[in-house]
Design an enzyme around this catalytic site. Sequence first.
Site, PDB file in Angstrom:
ATOM      1  CG  HIS A  50       1.802   3.151 -13.213  1.00 13.94           C
ATOM      2  ND1 HIS A  50       2.333   2.228 -12.343  1.00 13.94           N
ATOM      3  CD2 HIS A  50       2.856   3.816 -13.737  1.00 13.94           C
ATOM      4  CE1 HIS A  50       3.655   2.330 -12.339  1.00 13.94           C
ATOM      5  NE2 HIS A  50       3.997   3.287 -13.182  1.00 13.94           N
ATOM      6  CB  THR A  52      -5.065   6.283 -10.288  1.00 14.89           C
ATOM      7  OG1 THR A  52      -6.424   6.343 -10.758  1.00 14.89           O
ATOM      8  CG2 THR A  52      -4.204   7.284 -11.054  1.00 14.89           C
ATOM      9  CD  GLU A 117      -0.026   5.879 -11.043  1.00 21.38           C
ATOM     10  OE1 GLU A 117      -1.139   5.462 -11.426  1.00 21.38           O
ATOM     11  OE2 GLU A 117       0.716   5.246 -10.259  1.00 21.38           O
ATOM     12  CG  HIS A 155       2.903  -1.057 -12.595  1.00 20.85           C
ATOM     13  ND1 HIS A 155       2.183  -0.681 -11.487  1.00 20.85           N
ATOM     14  CD2 HIS A 155       4.116  -1.485 -12.116  1.00 20.85           C
ATOM     15  CE1 HIS A 155       2.918  -0.855 -10.400  1.00 20.85           C
ATOM     16  NE2 HIS A 155       4.094  -1.339 -10.753  1.00 20.85           N
ATOM     17  CG  ASP A 165      -1.049  -0.773 -12.891  1.00 23.14           C
ATOM     18  OD1 ASP A 165      -0.511  -1.806 -12.447  1.00 23.14           O
ATOM     19  OD2 ASP A 165      -0.599   0.365 -12.710  1.00 23.14           O
TER      20      ASP A 165
END
Length: 249
Positions: A50, A52, A117, A155, A165
């Site tokens: 991912h 953020t 992340e 993601h 993302d």
Amino acid sequence: MSHPVLRVTFILLFAIVMAGCATGLPRNPLADWQPSPNHEPRRARAIVLHHTAMDSAEGALHTLQTENSGGPVSAHYLIGDDGRVYQLVSEQQRAWHAGGSRWAGISDLNSWSIGIELDNDGAEPFSEAQIRSLLVLLEDITGRLGIQRHMVLAHGDVAPTKKDDPSALFPWQRLADAGFGLWQREHLSAPPAGFDPWLAMRLLGYDLRDRSAALAAFHRRYRGRDERTWLPGDDAILYDLQQQMLQMQ
């Protein structure tokens, strides 16, 4: 006031549960505990990356430890722009990072993936320090947990109708050069007559219930753009990726 017998029963059941917690995982007080050695922790099968979409790792940490406007959210790891690696959730536990998601016909990626992340606002290149730390972490996680190295996903791959993302700026080829994820080979062959690119996308794992969203996710990862219609050369890329997948089986 509650009935004395019910009150005593509740206290006894609570004590049994607490005793179970003290020695390991919680046990059901309604059953006779007869443990079997034939088990293992629930094991992750994929890694989902991912970004953020925030301005700092500190702000992302706060959100991942509390909640955002959509409710509580978390990930197993966060990698700062400076390369620092934070762990927020045990790998043995289910983190809330993928939301409604689907890959290879399996829904709820939260239950069978590790979430990482990356401190990035979604509009900037990923730093060299961050990518180096990510590669070290991927080497560690896949080695320890036995996750297949090609099962490093975006993601946006697993939730294409809602997420994009990590962005089109993410260096997927760099990861593939290190052995993670899939990437088209340098010399591509024309697909044979009758080749079905949608079938190839399904084989890769994409959910085709919204085909334009799935195609955008494919382009974001393999072509660095968000086009929702077929581009010249897509069929050759998909044919090559399909051949790589078939060779793994």
